[in-house]
Design a protein around this motif. Structure first.
Motif, PDB file in Angstrom:
ATOM      1  N   LYS A  13       3.080   9.836  -2.328  1.00  0.00           N
ATOM      2  CA  LYS A  13       4.329   9.883  -3.099  1.00  0.00           C
ATOM      3  C   LYS A  13       5.478  10.400  -2.245  1.00  0.00           C
ATOM      4  CE  LYS A  13       2.519  12.271  -6.438  1.00  0.00           C
ATOM      5  NZ  LYS A  13       1.308  12.437  -7.176  1.00  0.00           N
ATOM      6  N   ASP A  14       5.213  11.415  -1.411  1.00  0.00           N
ATOM      7  CA  ASP A  14       6.266  11.978  -0.576  1.00  0.00           C
ATOM      8  C   ASP A  14       6.843  10.941   0.392  1.00  0.00           C
ATOM      9  OD1 ASP A  14       3.741  12.028   0.732  1.00  0.00           O
ATOM     10  OD2 ASP A  14       4.401  13.614   2.092  1.00  0.00           O
ATOM     11  N   ILE A  15       5.992  10.123   0.968  1.00  0.00           N
ATOM     12  CA  ILE A  15       6.451   9.066   1.884  1.00  0.00           C
ATOM     13  C   ILE A  15       7.290   8.052   1.113  1.00  0.00           C
ATOM     14  CG2 ILE A  15       5.713   7.116   3.328  1.00  0.00           C
ATOM     15  CD1 ILE A  15       3.200   8.808   4.031  1.00  0.00           C
ATOM     16  N   ILE A  16       6.795   7.618  -0.030  1.00  0.00           N
ATOM     17  CA  ILE A  16       7.500   6.622  -0.838  1.00  0.00           C
ATOM     18  C   ILE A  16       8.882   7.137  -1.202  1.00  0.00           C
ATOM     19  CG2 ILE A  16       7.511   5.413  -3.053  1.00  0.00           C
ATOM     20  CD1 ILE A  16       4.360   5.530  -2.853  1.00  0.00           C
ATOM     21  N   ILE A  17       8.935   8.375  -1.688  1.00  0.00           N
ATOM     22  CA  ILE A  17      10.213   8.941  -2.118  1.00  0.00           C
ATOM     23  C   ILE A  17      11.180   9.081  -0.948  1.00  0.00           C
ATOM     24  CG2 ILE A  17      11.307  11.032  -3.020  1.00  0.00           C
ATOM     25  CD1 ILE A  17       8.775  11.295  -4.856  1.00  0.00           C
ATOM     26  N   SER A  18      10.744   9.661   0.155  1.00  0.00           N
ATOM     27  CA  SER A  18      11.672   9.886   1.274  1.00  0.00           C
ATOM     28  C   SER A  18      12.178   8.577   1.876  1.00  0.00           C
ATOM     29  CB  SER A  18      11.046  10.766   2.348  1.00  0.00           C
ATOM     30  OG  SER A  18       9.976  10.112   2.988  1.00  0.00           O
ATOM     31  N   GLU A  19      11.300   7.617   2.052  1.00  0.00           N
ATOM     32  CA  GLU A  19      11.717   6.345   2.660  1.00  0.00           C
ATOM     33  C   GLU A  19      12.575   5.520   1.705  1.00  0.00           C
ATOM     34  OE1 GLU A  19      11.351   5.598   5.780  1.00  0.00           O
ATOM     35  OE2 GLU A  19       9.932   7.178   6.313  1.00  0.00           O
ATOM     36  N   ALA A  20      12.215   5.471   0.430  1.00  0.00           N
ATOM     37  CA  ALA A  20      12.967   4.657  -0.532  1.00  0.00           C
ATOM     38  C   ALA A  20      14.338   5.260  -0.826  1.00  0.00           C
ATOM     39  CB  ALA A  20      12.174   4.493  -1.820  1.00  0.00           C
TER      40      ALA A  20
END
Length: 148
Positions: A13-20
């Motif tokens: 989730k952290d990757i998805i949130i930061s990149e998006a």
């Protein structure tokens, strides 16, 4: 494009949130009330809570998702439905579900369930590694760069 995350057990989730968020793509985290959190999300990230019943998150995601949206899930059934709706569907271990691989994945899941039902033991998933995280990050960045 919106990104829907089957968020109950999603380790990226952290990757998805930061990149998006960095490219202003909306993220919708769909999770059960049993995972309720008061944590504040950054602008562009919404959390939708659903009942804890089996497949409640999957049903909500399929109700909301439209063609060309992205879904991140480890659930093969949800992945199959997302593909049929024209969504890009990613697994958190860094692979894309496709019309070419979904039937085999569903068949393997079915055979494992039948084996367990008859009393046999089956192997669980391999532990999630830092290499898996990086593989997902690269796949996810490539996928969102195509849509922006």
């Amino acid at each position: 494009m919106k990104i829907y995350v089957d968020a109950d057990a999603c380790p990226v989730k952290d990757i998805i949130i930061s990149e998006a968020v960095s490219v202003e793509i909306p993220v919708i985290l769909v999770t059960s009330f049993s995972h309720f959190s008061n944590a504040e999300q950054p602008p562009g990230v919404e959390t939708i809570y659903v009942d804890s019943g089996a497949d409640a998150a999957d049903y909500r995601i399929m109700k909301l998702a439209e063609s060309d949206d992205m879904i991140v899930t480890q659930d093969y059934g949800l992945a199959s439905l997302g593909l049929a709706k024209g969504c890009l569907v990613l697994h958190h271990k860094g692979f894309t579900y496709t019309n070419e691989n979904i039937d085999q994945l569903l068949q393997t899941r079915y055979l494992s369930a039948m084996a367990r039902k008859s009393g046999k033991r089956t192997k669980g998933p391999k532990p999630f590694t830092q290499e898996d995280r990086e593989q997902f990050r690269q796949l996810f960045k490539k996928a969102i760069s195509r849509s922006t």
